[in-house]
Each structure stands twice: as structure tokens, then as C-alpha cells.
Motif scaffolding. Sequence first.
Motif, PDB file in Angstrom:
ATOM      1  N   LEU A  70      -3.170  12.307   0.434  1.00 60.82           N
ATOM      2  CA  LEU A  70      -2.394  11.275   0.196  1.00 60.82           C
ATOM      3  C   LEU A  70      -1.113  11.707  -0.233  1.00 60.82           C
ATOM      4  O   LEU A  70      -1.058  12.812  -1.265  1.00 60.82           O
ATOM      5  N   ALA A  74       1.460   7.658  -2.898  1.00 58.44           N
ATOM      6  CA  ALA A  74       0.558   7.029  -2.414  1.00 58.44           C
ATOM      7  C   ALA A  74      -0.584   7.141  -3.186  1.00 58.44           C
ATOM      8  O   ALA A  74      -0.947   7.843  -3.879  1.00 58.44           O
ATOM      9  N   THR A  80      -1.101   1.730   2.153  1.00 63.88           N
ATOM     10  CA  THR A  80      -1.152   3.063   1.830  1.00 63.88           C
ATOM     11  C   THR A  80      -1.192   3.818   3.110  1.00 63.88           C
ATOM     12  O   THR A  80      -0.818   3.369   4.232  1.00 63.88           O
ATOM     13  N   THR A  81      -0.929   5.062   2.692  1.00 67.03           N
ATOM     14  CA  THR A  81      -0.620   6.292   4.039  1.00 67.03           C
ATOM     15  C   THR A  81      -1.633   7.448   3.936  1.00 67.03           C
ATOM     16  O   THR A  81      -1.693   7.604   2.595  1.00 67.03           O
TER      17      THR A  81
END
Length: 228
Positions: A70, A74, A80-81
Amino acid sequence: MLVLLCLASAGALAQPVAQPPRQEPSVLRQGAEQFLRVQAAGLPGEVQITVGQIDARTSLPACASPEYFLPNGARAWGKTTVGVRCTVPSPWTIYVSAVVQVQGDYVVTALPVAQGQALGPNDVARVRGDLSALPAGIVTDPSQAVGRTVTMSLQAGTPLRNDVLRSIQAVQQGQTVRIVTAGPGFKVSAEARALNNAAEGQVAQARTASGQVVSGVARAGGVVEVTY
């Protein structure tokens, strides 16, 4: 004979060079989903994860052990990514978008409530929805709200947050309270004046008529309980 050898050599040189294997995007998407499921373990509700597509134009050397992470800031919640990086045989890093939805119960006002009103069991209701789409600090159990007061007026159906709830003060600063002191085989009480606000179960301080400052546990009805 010399001409034939030259033609054979030219043909050998013209053969295409074998390309190294490329990374399959679907494998990275599956890995990102599994990574998010681990990160989301223990969240209060049913978790649904959707991983975005990887640009078809992305061509990466195959990686034996992709590492998922993450990025800073995030988390496995809402939009999210996920970062994916490889170190060998060729270093590369990409970022994949994802959405983590958490379907669970939360608490709303069942009726309009006024600022300062203490909430009763009939003032709240439990509903189900996507917790990740709600404000931070959402109340997920009616017991977290009943018996507390609201700091602002709220319309019916408003999701309750912890930051708009206050515990009812069992003891208020300046109030005359009853100090109850108990120990093995004895129990005495005396009047004193509270030095701070305290909700049920919090520490309250009070000054007795003789000027002594005592500390105890605040109880409903203006009682400060001191146990030895």
C-alpha cells in the motif's frame, strides 16, 4: 560455393531474436485482490473488493515474485491503490486502482433530535450499507449511542458519528456531590464540591469542606465513589 555460404550466413543472421517472457496482467490483478483481502481481514462487515484493469499497453518483463504494498497514505478502505513491484530479473513498479467496499450495520437517527438531547432506544435505528462510503467514526452499534447526548440537531435518518455524541455528565464542575468511601467493613459518605466534569465511570475530583481534595469514580446522581 562461396555464394551459397554467404546466403546461408545471411539467412542465419536474419532470424528474429527470442523476446523475454512478459508479465500477465491478470496475474497481477489477482495478486492485488488477494493482498487487499488480507489487509481487510477483521473489518466490521462483508468485504467486497474490485480491482481495476491494468492498461493493455503496459508491457512488463515477467516477475517470479511480485511484491504488493500500500503506498503511503493508502489503506484497504474505499477507493484505494495497490503498488506492485519487481526486483528480479528486471526491476519495475506499477500502481493498480481498487475499491474496497464494506457492507455492514451502522446507526442512524430514527427521529429528529435536538441539540443536547439524550438519545433513547427509540431515537436510533440500525441500517445496513457501505461503511466505506460513510464519514469516519461512524457508530456501528446502538449501545454506543443510547444514553449519550448529541452536540447538534439532527434530522431523521442521519448517520451517527462518535464526534457528535457526548457522554452525559454524572458529575459537573462546581456541583455539590456526595463522596462515598468504602473499604473492608466500612462505608462512609460526605458532601464535597466537584472540581471537574466527569461522565459515568470517569475519574472525578472533589474538595471536601475541610479543603481536602479526593479522587474517585463518578457515578450517576452526583456520586464520587472512593474505594480502598
